[in-house]
Motif scaffolding. Sequence first.
Motif, short mmCIF file in Angstrom:
data_model
loop_
_atom_site.label_atom_id
_atom_site.label_comp_id
_atom_site.label_asym_id
_atom_site.label_seq_id
_atom_site.Cartn_x
_atom_site.Cartn_y
_atom_site.Cartn_z
N GLY A 127 56.68 10.47 28.04
CA GLY A 127 55.79 11.54 28.46
C GLY A 127 54.42 11.04 28.87
N MET A 128 53.88 10.08 28.13
CA MET A 128 52.58 9.50 28.47
C MET A 128 52.65 8.77 29.80
SD MET A 128 51.58 8.04 24.71
CE MET A 128 50.26 6.99 25.34
N ARG A 129 53.74 8.03 30.00
CA ARG A 129 53.90 7.30 31.26
C ARG A 129 53.97 8.27 32.44
NH1 ARG A 129 57.62 2.12 32.33
NH2 ARG A 129 57.08 1.83 30.15
N SER A 130 54.69 9.37 32.24
CA SER A 130 54.80 10.37 33.31
C SER A 130 53.46 11.03 33.60
CB SER A 130 55.83 11.45 32.92
OG SER A 130 57.11 10.90 32.83
N ARG A 131 52.67 11.28 32.55
CA ARG A 131 51.35 11.89 32.75
C ARG A 131 50.43 10.95 33.51
NH1 ARG A 131 51.54 13.19 27.16
NH2 ARG A 131 49.55 12.14 26.78
N LEU A 132 50.51 9.65 33.18
CA LEU A 132 49.71 8.67 33.92
C LEU A 132 50.12 8.65 35.40
CD1 LEU A 132 47.72 6.26 34.09
CD2 LEU A 132 49.65 4.78 33.50
N ALA A 133 51.41 8.59 35.66
CA ALA A 133 51.90 8.54 37.04
C ALA A 133 51.48 9.79 37.81
CB ALA A 133 53.42 8.39 37.05
#
Length: 216
Positions: A127-133
């Motif tokens: 989820g964090m990776r997706s938010r960054l992207a």
Amino acid sequence: MITLESLTKYYPSQLGNQYIFENLNFTLPEGRNIAILGSNGAGKSTLFRILAGSEYPNKGRVKTDKSISWPVALATGVHPQMTGRENTRFIGRVNGVENLDVYEEKVKAFAELGEKYDLPVNTYSSGMRSRLAFGTCIAIDFDIYLIDEATSVGDQKFRQKAKQALLDKSKQANVIMVSHDVKEIEEFCDSAVIVHKGELTFYDDLQEGLRVYKKL
């Protein structure tokens, strides 16, 4: 505008080349928010990937004078060994962002990563990776945003935030969307392109396009 010139795309198989498109010529109208519609296997996802530059035609080309985002929800170009901040600056440089410091802080605030912004991405949850992207993409002013189920990012609160950010962008830029959610399509799009039997048909009226799509 985006123009497909003599575009051919096929996939090899034991039965020979399976053509998705063959010598396709088509122009996506400028200034419209377009839903790409089609039945399963029609080629809509292939077309979307070709527009995104993540897949290439076997022949022909895509010609445009517009800046086009990568698919908004995908972690394309996010390097797991780099921190969130380092990834942001790298993506900003690649996309010609003038003020990297401002961009960096916009992404940090939008992605809601806090101090973890300075940790390597390989320590992030999905989820964090997706938010960054998502943040790195939405903080850049593209002419056209490619949206592929983008509002499935993160938890419910962040999904609503992501949807609102995209709706705001769709008022000053244009979107091209692939989604199975008709309600979402109606929120973002005003017209449609139907992919059927290797051909593309543009519908100026989204509702007309949806009616035709439902009969496929």
